[in-house]
Motif scaffolding. Structure first.
Motif, PDB file in Angstrom:
ATOM      1  N   PRO A   1     -59.778  15.306  59.092  1.00  0.00           N
ATOM      2  CA  PRO A   1     -59.142  14.330  59.983  1.00  0.00           C
ATOM      3  C   PRO A   1     -59.654  12.917  59.775  1.00  0.00           C
ATOM      4  CG  PRO A   1     -59.718  16.324  61.188  1.00  0.00           C
ATOM      5  CD  PRO A   1     -60.343  16.447  59.834  1.00  0.00           C
ATOM      6  N   GLN A   2     -60.958  12.778  59.502  1.00  0.00           N
ATOM      7  CA  GLN A   2     -61.532  11.452  59.299  1.00  0.00           C
ATOM      8  C   GLN A   2     -60.968  10.777  58.049  1.00  0.00           C
ATOM      9  OE1 GLN A   2     -63.210  14.211  59.917  1.00  0.00           O
ATOM     10  NE2 GLN A   2     -64.407  13.876  61.797  1.00  0.00           N
ATOM     11  N   VAL A   3     -60.887  11.535  56.957  1.00  0.00           N
ATOM     12  CA  VAL A   3     -60.340  10.975  55.717  1.00  0.00           C
ATOM     13  C   VAL A   3     -58.859  10.662  55.895  1.00  0.00           C
ATOM     14  CG1 VAL A   3     -59.810  11.435  53.297  1.00  0.00           C
ATOM     15  CG2 VAL A   3     -62.032  12.090  54.224  1.00  0.00           C
ATOM     16  N   GLN A   4     -58.139  11.556  56.533  1.00  0.00           N
ATOM     17  CA  GLN A   4     -56.714  11.327  56.740  1.00  0.00           C
ATOM     18  C   GLN A   4     -56.471  10.069  57.584  1.00  0.00           C
ATOM     19  OE1 GLN A   4     -53.816  13.222  55.597  1.00  0.00           O
ATOM     20  NE2 GLN A   4     -55.454  13.668  54.138  1.00  0.00           N
ATOM     21  N   ALA A   5     -57.303   9.854  58.595  1.00  0.00           N
ATOM     22  CA  ALA A   5     -57.161   8.658  59.429  1.00  0.00           C
ATOM     23  C   ALA A   5     -57.451   7.398  58.620  1.00  0.00           C
ATOM     24  CB  ALA A   5     -58.101   8.742  60.630  1.00  0.00           C
ATOM     25  N   ALA A   6     -58.477   7.456  57.771  1.00  0.00           N
ATOM     26  CA  ALA A   6     -58.822   6.304  56.937  1.00  0.00           C
ATOM     27  C   ALA A   6     -57.707   6.006  55.940  1.00  0.00           C
ATOM     28  CB  ALA A   6     -60.137   6.566  56.198  1.00  0.00           C
ATOM     29  N   VAL A   7     -57.137   7.049  55.363  1.00  0.00           N
ATOM     30  CA  VAL A   7     -56.047   6.876  54.404  1.00  0.00           C
ATOM     31  C   VAL A   7     -54.810   6.314  55.101  1.00  0.00           C
ATOM     32  CG1 VAL A   7     -54.424   8.119  52.910  1.00  0.00           C
ATOM     33  CG2 VAL A   7     -56.866   8.651  52.810  1.00  0.00           C
ATOM     34  N   ALA A   8     -54.553   6.763  56.326  1.00  0.00           N
ATOM     35  CA  ALA A   8     -53.402   6.269  57.078  1.00  0.00           C
ATOM     36  C   ALA A   8     -53.541   4.780  57.375  1.00  0.00           C
ATOM     37  CB  ALA A   8     -53.240   7.058  58.376  1.00  0.00           C
ATOM     38  N   ALA A   9     -54.755   4.353  57.723  1.00  0.00           N
ATOM     39  CA  ALA A   9     -54.992   2.936  57.992  1.00  0.00           C
ATOM     40  C   ALA A   9     -54.795   2.109  56.728  1.00  0.00           C
ATOM     41  CB  ALA A   9     -56.404   2.731  58.543  1.00  0.00           C
TER      42      ALA A   9
ATOM     43  N   TYR B   1     -61.543  -3.621  52.160  1.00  0.00           N
ATOM     44  CA  TYR B   1     -62.441  -2.970  53.122  1.00  0.00           C
ATOM     45  C   TYR B   1     -61.901  -1.607  53.575  1.00  0.00           C
ATOM     46  CZ  TYR B   1     -65.349  -7.138  53.468  1.00  0.00           C
ATOM     47  OH  TYR B   1     -66.206  -8.183  53.185  1.00  0.00           O
ATOM     48  N   LEU B   2     -60.585  -1.505  53.758  1.00  0.00           N
ATOM     49  CA  LEU B   2     -60.015  -0.220  54.156  1.00  0.00           C
ATOM     50  C   LEU B   2     -60.105   0.803  53.029  1.00  0.00           C
ATOM     51  CD1 LEU B   2     -56.906  -1.500  56.129  1.00  0.00           C
ATOM     52  CD2 LEU B   2     -58.878  -0.288  57.080  1.00  0.00           C
ATOM     53  N   ALA B   3     -59.927   0.341  51.791  1.00  0.00           N
ATOM     54  CA  ALA B   3     -60.102   1.237  50.644  1.00  0.00           C
ATOM     55  C   ALA B   3     -61.553   1.702  50.567  1.00  0.00           C
ATOM     56  CB  ALA B   3     -59.697   0.535  49.353  1.00  0.00           C
TER      57      ALA B   3
END
Length: 220
Positions: free
Chosen positions: A79-87, A60-62
């Motif tokens: 910032p949104q993509v970076q936050a998703a990648v960090a999670a 789901y995170l991927a």
């Protein structure tokens, strides 16, 4: 975790009472204790449950990271993509830590290996979204090669898990997640069901991995 419950001989005693027979010396013999395995709270069950949760989160995170990247036009620096990648990376660290709780020396190699396959999904998405079929095809080939190397890595740590079996689990992971990505790129509402299907495969992967680890460590 093991629990012992004294129950041997209870059936015989109950039968004697119900039949009206008097208690005999045989019925008064000390009851034997039988070990009962708690398959809900055992170490093996806990490992399987944690792996199931973390691997489902991985899917789901991927999916969320890839969806955000598509929304941002393939810009992986927002910032949104970076936050998703960090999670997503935090989840990778958690999976590796769980493996490391059983095999400390394998934690970092597992993390390095696990992290390496995620960019292949990103490359596939970018290739498909931009019409770069060569990039997409290379990503598929990279995922196939990764499944082989990951199977070999796991087998080197847990010999009870055949490399080919682990490879097959990773190939299914890639196949189902790529199907979801294709639907997302196409704007097909089936994307959500396909992402759910990709996540629903993870309990089988968790069961296989946890089963091999439990056999290797001699836990229930």
């Amino acid at each position: 975790m093991r629990k012992s419950i004294a129950f041997a001989g209870l059936g015989l005693a109950a039968a004697l009472v119900l039949s009206g027979c008097s208690t005999t010396a045989e019925a008064e013999a000390p009851m034997e204790e039988a070990a009962v395995i708690d398959t809900v709270n055992s170490d093996g069950a806990g490992l399987r449950a944690q792996l199931t949760a973390l691997l489902a989160d991985h899917v789901y995170l991927a999916g969320a990271a890839i969806d955000q990247a598509l929304q941002d036009g393939g810009d992986l620096t927002t910032p949104q993509v970076q936050a998703a990648v960090a999670a997503l990376d935090e989840n990778s660290v958690e999976v590796a830590a769980l493996v490391g709780s059983a095999y400390p020396d394998a934690e970092q190699p597992f993390l390095d290996s696990w992290r390496s396959h995620i960019p292949f999904f990103v490359n596939y998405t970018l290739g498909k979204a931009t019409g770069d079929e060569a990039l997409a095809e290379q990503a598929v080939a990279d995922l196939g090669a990764y499944a082989v190397s990951f199977g070999q890595l796991i087998n080197s740590v847990v010999p009870e898990l055949p490399a080919e079996a682990v490879q097959a689990e990773l190939e299914m992971h890639a196949e189902t997640l790529l199907a979801a990505i294709d639907a997302n790129i196409a704007g097909d509402p089936a994307y959500f069901d396909l992402l759910k299907e990709a996540a629903s495969h993870m309990p089988m992967t968790a069961q296989a991995l946890a089963g091999g680890i439990a056999a290797n460590l001699g836990i229930q």
